[in-house]
Design an enzyme around this catalytic site. Sequence first.
Site, PDB file in Angstrom:
ATOM      1  N   LYS A 197     -26.651  29.802  73.645  1.00 56.35           N
ATOM      2  CA  LYS A 197     -25.583  30.542  73.576  1.00 56.35           C
ATOM      3  C   LYS A 197     -25.822  31.889  72.905  1.00 56.35           C
ATOM      4  O   LYS A 197     -25.397  32.798  73.263  1.00 56.35           O
ATOM      5  CB  LYS A 197     -24.433  29.809  72.930  1.00 56.35           C
ATOM      6  CG  LYS A 197     -24.034  28.319  73.692  1.00 56.35           C
ATOM      7  CD  LYS A 197     -23.042  27.659  72.766  1.00 56.35           C
ATOM      8  CE  LYS A 197     -23.445  27.384  71.336  1.00 56.35           C
ATOM      9  NZ  LYS A 197     -24.475  26.234  71.305  1.00 56.35           N
ATOM     10  N   ARG A 238     -33.935  27.267  60.344  1.00 57.71           N
ATOM     11  CA  ARG A 238     -32.731  27.115  59.827  1.00 57.71           C
ATOM     12  C   ARG A 238     -32.885  25.942  58.991  1.00 57.71           C
ATOM     13  O   ARG A 238     -33.149  24.679  59.728  1.00 57.71           O
ATOM     14  CB  ARG A 238     -31.819  27.085  60.951  1.00 57.71           C
ATOM     15  CG  ARG A 238     -31.227  28.513  61.021  1.00 57.71           C
ATOM     16  CD  ARG A 238     -30.302  28.646  62.299  1.00 57.71           C
ATOM     17  NE  ARG A 238     -29.165  27.631  62.725  1.00 57.71           N
ATOM     18  CZ  ARG A 238     -28.513  27.714  63.505  1.00 57.71           C
ATOM     19  NH1 ARG A 238     -28.478  28.755  64.427  1.00 57.71           N
ATOM     20  NH2 ARG A 238     -27.510  27.045  63.884  1.00 57.71           N
ATOM     21  N   ARG A 268     -25.279  17.084  64.536  1.00 57.27           N
ATOM     22  CA  ARG A 268     -24.909  18.320  65.289  1.00 57.27           C
ATOM     23  C   ARG A 268     -24.648  17.854  66.840  1.00 57.27           C
ATOM     24  O   ARG A 268     -23.567  18.179  67.127  1.00 57.27           O
ATOM     25  CB  ARG A 268     -25.740  19.549  65.216  1.00 57.27           C
ATOM     26  CG  ARG A 268     -25.942  20.112  64.076  1.00 57.27           C
ATOM     27  CD  ARG A 268     -26.927  21.245  63.738  1.00 57.27           C
ATOM     28  NE  ARG A 268     -26.748  22.383  64.556  1.00 57.27           N
ATOM     29  CZ  ARG A 268     -27.963  23.077  64.842  1.00 57.27           C
ATOM     30  NH1 ARG A 268     -29.025  22.760  64.461  1.00 57.27           N
ATOM     31  NH2 ARG A 268     -27.714  24.158  65.804  1.00 57.27           N
ATOM     32  N   ARG A 324     -37.066  26.565  67.064  1.00 63.01           N
ATOM     33  CA  ARG A 324     -36.588  27.868  66.611  1.00 63.01           C
ATOM     34  C   ARG A 324     -36.964  28.287  65.343  1.00 63.01           C
ATOM     35  O   ARG A 324     -37.492  27.706  64.484  1.00 63.01           O
ATOM     36  CB  ARG A 324     -34.967  27.834  66.662  1.00 63.01           C
ATOM     37  CG  ARG A 324     -34.275  28.891  66.300  1.00 63.01           C
ATOM     38  CD  ARG A 324     -32.664  29.066  66.649  1.00 63.01           C
ATOM     39  NE  ARG A 324     -32.141  28.077  66.152  1.00 63.01           N
ATOM     40  CZ  ARG A 324     -31.058  27.624  66.596  1.00 63.01           C
ATOM     41  NH1 ARG A 324     -30.216  28.319  67.295  1.00 63.01           N
ATOM     42  NH2 ARG A 324     -30.377  26.488  66.050  1.00 63.01           N
ATOM     43  N   ARG A 371     -14.648  25.040  68.630  1.00 61.19           N
ATOM     44  CA  ARG A 371     -15.463  23.738  68.431  1.00 61.19           C
ATOM     45  C   ARG A 371     -14.745  22.395  68.419  1.00 61.19           C
ATOM     46  O   ARG A 371     -15.261  21.422  68.275  1.00 61.19           O
ATOM     47  CB  ARG A 371     -16.189  23.870  67.049  1.00 61.19           C
ATOM     48  CG  ARG A 371     -17.240  24.757  66.782  1.00 61.19           C
ATOM     49  CD  ARG A 371     -18.427  24.246  67.589  1.00 61.19           C
ATOM     50  NE  ARG A 371     -19.867  24.378  66.986  1.00 61.19           N
ATOM     51  CZ  ARG A 371     -20.637  25.255  66.595  1.00 61.19           C
ATOM     52  NH1 ARG A 371     -20.496  26.421  67.000  1.00 61.19           N
ATOM     53  NH2 ARG A 371     -21.777  24.972  65.817  1.00 61.19           N
TER      54      ARG A 371
END
Length: 212
Positions: free
Chosen positions: A14, A156, A167, A123, A89
């Site tokens: 996203k 992260r 998550r 990532r 969310r």
Amino acid sequence: MRRVVFLGPPGAGKGTQAALLAQAEHLAHLSTGDLLRAAVAARTPLGLEAEGHMAAGRLVPDDLVLRILAERLRQPDATRGFLLDGFPRNIAQAEALDRITPIDRVLSFEIPGDLLLRRLTGRRVCPKCQTVYNVETRPPRVEGRCDNDGTALVQRPDDHPGPVETRLKVYAEQTAPLLGFYRQRGILRSVDARGTPEEVSARIRRQLEDPR
Ligand code: AP5
């Protein structure tokens, strides 16, 4: 004026797509994750309250997120059209959004779970300019260093296995019900989020240009 929501699980791409589309269409890119991470980095009272929830992979309480989003939506660039990345969310946030602004399109990023995990664990982020890399799919020119400013890239805290699991569970339980919420309103479209960023971008554009 376009008012678009990107909906999808963590790691679906996203943020990557929002940055591309916002630049191409001069839309404001409103990422609640980025706004919250900036508040954490600046050690504001709101950031301090959000930090523990984020590191564990849980949603930050609605009132904090709504405060930060409403303030961002009032800034002049957002009045010309915006792209919401990571908000809403849950159903309560979607109902709150309804009271703030209408939405024209909601794009749902569809992607298999194994690909999500690879994107998340690979990532790396520049802590200075926030550019997002991926060790597998978008490596920096010099290993471990940001192309823009040479800063050492970091992972992260919520991209480690424990928070990632939380998550994904939070997405399935609290965010996925938004698909039905927006489908009922006739503004939901699906996008196949596999393939290169350019391929995904082209699919997004097709969905946004489709007048149905
Ligand atoms: P947030 O920052 O919104 O995280 P997220 O939704 O979990 O999404 P991600 O940023 O992990 O993934 P993405 O889909 O943007 O993927 P990306 O483009 O980076 O939220 C973080 C936390 O903040 C939440 O857990 C919560 O605590 C809090 N929060 C935020 N909003 C909230 C809200 N509304 N309410 C309550 N709490 C909230 O891509 C991932 C990787 O894949 C990158 O390495 C990228 O380079 C790579 N990649 C992307 N696209 C491709 C492609 N097409 N091919 C190959 N690699 C790709």
